[in-house]
Design an enzyme around this catalytic site. Structure first.
Site, mmCIF file in Angstrom:
data_model
loop_
_atom_site.group_PDB
_atom_site.id
_atom_site.type_symbol
_atom_site.label_atom_id
_atom_site.label_comp_id
_atom_site.label_asym_id
_atom_site.label_seq_id
_atom_site.Cartn_x
_atom_site.Cartn_y
_atom_site.Cartn_z
ATOM 1 N N GLU A 15 0.878 1.478 10.417
ATOM 2 C CA GLU A 15 -0.572 1.253 10.456
ATOM 3 C C GLU A 15 -1.308 2.534 10.881
ATOM 4 O O GLU A 15 -2.285 2.505 11.612
ATOM 5 C CB GLU A 15 -0.900 0.096 11.414
ATOM 6 C CG GLU A 15 -2.180 -0.644 11.073
ATOM 7 C CD GLU A 15 -1.959 -1.886 10.218
ATOM 8 O OE1 GLU A 15 -0.790 -2.233 9.956
ATOM 9 O OE2 GLU A 15 -2.958 -2.480 9.806
ATOM 10 N N GLU A 55 3.686 3.977 -0.364
ATOM 11 C CA GLU A 55 4.646 4.254 -1.433
ATOM 12 C C GLU A 55 5.736 5.180 -0.914
ATOM 13 O O GLU A 55 5.543 5.840 0.109
ATOM 14 C CB GLU A 55 3.902 4.891 -2.622
ATOM 15 C CG GLU A 55 2.805 3.976 -3.143
ATOM 16 C CD GLU A 55 2.266 4.373 -4.498
ATOM 17 O OE1 GLU A 55 2.581 5.493 -4.965
ATOM 18 O OE2 GLU A 55 1.548 3.558 -5.090
ATOM 19 N N LEU A 110 0.835 -1.199 0.000
ATOM 20 C CA LEU A 110 0.000 0.000 0.000
ATOM 21 C C LEU A 110 0.875 1.255 0.000
ATOM 22 O O LEU A 110 0.799 2.082 -0.908
ATOM 23 C CB LEU A 110 -0.924 -0.032 1.230
ATOM 24 C CG LEU A 110 -1.686 1.253 1.543
ATOM 25 C CD1 LEU A 110 -2.711 1.538 0.459
ATOM 26 C CD2 LEU A 110 -2.391 1.146 2.900
#
Lengths: 261, 384
Positions: free
Chosen positions: B367, B128, B126
């Site tokens: 997260e 980048e 996810l």
């Protein structure tokens, strides 16, 4: 397809402080965390390995107070199929002879037993004689202190390891085996196993259910009596030897003083 | 009144994982960490224990448990070591969960059995290089060409993406434009070894050193059109829901680290002497440890409650954000205090608290950073 009974015992965790009751010198089960004895995990593992190689059924047998169900559940969550739990107040303080009689009577309720697998000794009592007594009572050959077990058709081969050396034994089934800590590395129960264990049958029996005379068991009927018990004295601090060129001599003097050399 | 006791099966699982962590992870993990080596043996045992299949149904090779069972396992692992805990967290919550949640029956049958046993690991691509918190700013693209997705772009900080047993990475990519002009984001499964998909050498990290983290590059990487995970254009909603759950898992992991600090300190202060007494007899030390225990305890309640709401199917976004925020704070605070209590030894890598100190910081970042959690909480309160 061997039908296997595994003996399991709930014991105080060896990591916690273990004590005897002051009143009757029996094990103080409340003072420490209770766990399935590690040697029994290995016994269960060995039974499961034999079962997985040739099918069969594994029954866990436990003599112990009501809270021993936790130990039984652990064995079931590892993969044993069912359990027998002998729980009776009158068993409190039973010696090894009485315990072996009760276990023998309980095994009598399992049909067509091919193998009884036990740990070589429990980590609490450390008597190490129950498997042999049980074999006598059941009239089965005893193959104790096994570090390797091979079941081949109607015979069992065992590598028996003691301080005296290694003995290769073979006996016809049914037989009683006790295993040492070298036998295997027990598996951890999976969550699926833990969930499945909740649904596995546990038959709870009393001494009367087994037809054992209550006058043969319990503290009052033990063949020996504990008169006195004292905790091990705490370890004293060691003696420090500074090496001023004569370290070797000083160590030798110390060992002579302790009558070690 | 709420019954705060764990069910028997959860308690049995917790004890099993604790036993494993203490007897198998603790003795060896320091060396793996020092060598920055992935602990394949430990991961294999965790696989045999069924930990990677905890929240998945038995029909796909799982254990038939739930997400809370996973959280308990993560807490007990992280109490001893965070590298193995994050390997499990990422493998389950980021690697396998998107396939379980959004995959077709065929995709589930193809991928889940091996992921559930830990024989294979999945990763979730996810973040980048140019954007983590701003996940909507995805630059990686995927276009359809002759029945294949052609993927171009790169992903950063991807856990479990380069191990010998990594079998796939699910990648978010821009697949077009929505009618309102916003990017259309979709999720695509890229099997390891696909031509055009390169895994960069592993990062040199401050912590989590026995876990596997890489930057990934996609250069005209082609995968079948059928590798689209779920509906086209649903990628943004998909990863938001994966991240909401994942916050509870990271909270559990953080609580484990916070509790591990307490465990280590309680033991140490009963042995270490200063000025003629065990340092545990000094109130300055006792109060520190009492605060540490309180932080771990309250953070645990926060993640238990967030997990309970999630499993009941209720909205849990705010609770998950709170659990993640307070537990990562607890982990960082406890690691700092534990290191202080250990003094010079706390600064040595051979002691677990030094490892805890290095592992704690990322919990306030990964997260969703603590700032993102506060943003979510504020938004849930309806602040303007």
């Amino acid at each position: 397809m061997p039908n296997i009974v595994v003996l399991v015992k709930q014991v105080p965790d060896t990591y916690s402080e273990r004590k005897l009751n002051e009143s009757d010198h029996t094990l103080d089960r409340e003072s420490a965390d209770a766990v399935l004895d590690e040697i029994n995990e290995r016994a269960v593992e060995e039974a499961l390995k034999i079962k997985e190689a040739s099918e069969g059924e594994v029954t866990v047998l436990c003599v112990g107070p009501d809270r021993a169900t936790d130990a039984i559940r652990k064995a079931l969550s590892m993969g044993a199929d069912k359990a027998i739990h002998v729980s009776d107040e009158s068993l409190h303080g039973s010696d090894m002879v009485a315990t072996a009689k009760v276990i023998a009577a309980a095994i009598g309720r399992v049909e067509g037993v091919d193998l009884v697998i036990a740990g070589n000794e429990a980590s609490d009592g450390r008597g190490g004689a129950v498997p042999a007594m049980l074999a006598e009572l059941l009239g089965m050959p005893q193959l104790t202190h096994a570090r390797q077990v091979t079941v081949d058709g109607s015979t069992v081969q065992v590598d028996r390891e003691t301080e005296e050396g290694l003995t290769h034994l073979e006996a016809g089934l049914p037989a009683v085996i006790s295993v040492t800590e070298k036998i295997n590395e027990p598996r951890y129960p999976s969550f699926k196993g833990i969930m499945a264990a909740k649904k596995k049958p546990v038959e709870t029996l009393t001494v009367a259910d087994l037809g054992v005379d209550a006058g043969e068991v319990g503290l009052a009927n033990a063949w020996s009596t504990v008169l006195e018990a004292a905790p091990k004295p705490p370890r004293t601090a060691g003696q420090r030897v500074d090496d001023e060129g004569d370290g070797g001599t000083k160590i030798a003097e110390y060992l002579v003083g302790q009558k070690l050399i | 009144m709420i019954d705060f006791r764990l069910g028997d099966e959860y308690e049995a699982l917790r004890k099993t994982v604790r036993d494993f962590a203490q007897s198998e992870v603790a003795p060896v993990i320091g060396e793996y960490y020092e060598r920055e080596e992935f602990p394949y043996d430990l991961v294999a045992t965790m696989g045999r224990m069924g930990l990677f299949g905890l929240p998945f149904p038995e029909e796909h090779g799982g254990m038939g448990g739930d997400y809370f069972a996973l959280c308990l396992a993560l807490e007990e692992l992280a109490r001893v070591d965070s590298s193995v805990a994050i390997t499990l967290e990422a493998g389950v919550s980021l690697g396998a969960m998107p396939i379980h949640r959004f995959g077709s029956e065929e995709q589930k049958r193809e991928w889940l059995p091996a992921l559930c046993t830990g024989e294979a690991l999945g990763a979730f691509g996810l973040t980048e290089p140019g954007g983590g918190s701003d996940a909507g700013a995805t630059r990686t693209t995927a276009r359809l060409d002759g029945g294949q997705w052609v993927i171009n772009g790169s992903k950063a900080f991807i856990t479990n993406s380069g191990t010998d047993i990594t079998r796939l990475v699910t990648v978010t990519a821009v697949t077009g434009q929505q009618p309102d002009g916003r990017k259309e984001i979709s999720t695509i499964i890229v099997p390891s070894g696909t031509p055009g998909f390169t895994v960069a050498p592993k990062y040199s990290k401050v912590g989590w050193n026995a876990s596997d983290t890489h930057e990934l590059a996609f250069d005209d990487c082609r995968v079948p059109e059928a590798n689209l995970l779920g509906e086209r254009g649903r990628g943004y909603a998909q990863f938001l829901s994966i991240l909401d759950e994942g916050r509870i898992a990271i909270a559990a992991l953080s609580v484990g680290l916070a509790q591990g600090c307490v465990d280590e300190c309680v033991r140490y202060v009963g042995e270490r002497e200063a000025f003629g007494q065990k340092i545990g007899t000094y109130q300055a030390i006792q109060f520190k440890i009492a605060d540490m225990e309180s932080r771990a305890h309250t953070a645990r309640l926060a993640y238990y409650q967030a997990a309970a709401k999630m499993l009941r199917g209720e909205p849990f976004k705010k609770e998950a954000a709170i659990a993640k925020l307070v537990s990562s704070n607890a982990a960082m605070d406890n690691a700092r205090e534990a290191t202080q209590i250990f003094g010079g030894y706390g600064f040595m890598n051979e002691f677990p608290v030094g490892r805890f100190y290095r592992d704690a910081k990322i919990l306030e970042i990964g997260e969703g950073t603590s700032e993102v959690q506060r943003m979510l909480i504020a938004r849930e309160l309806g602040l303007p």
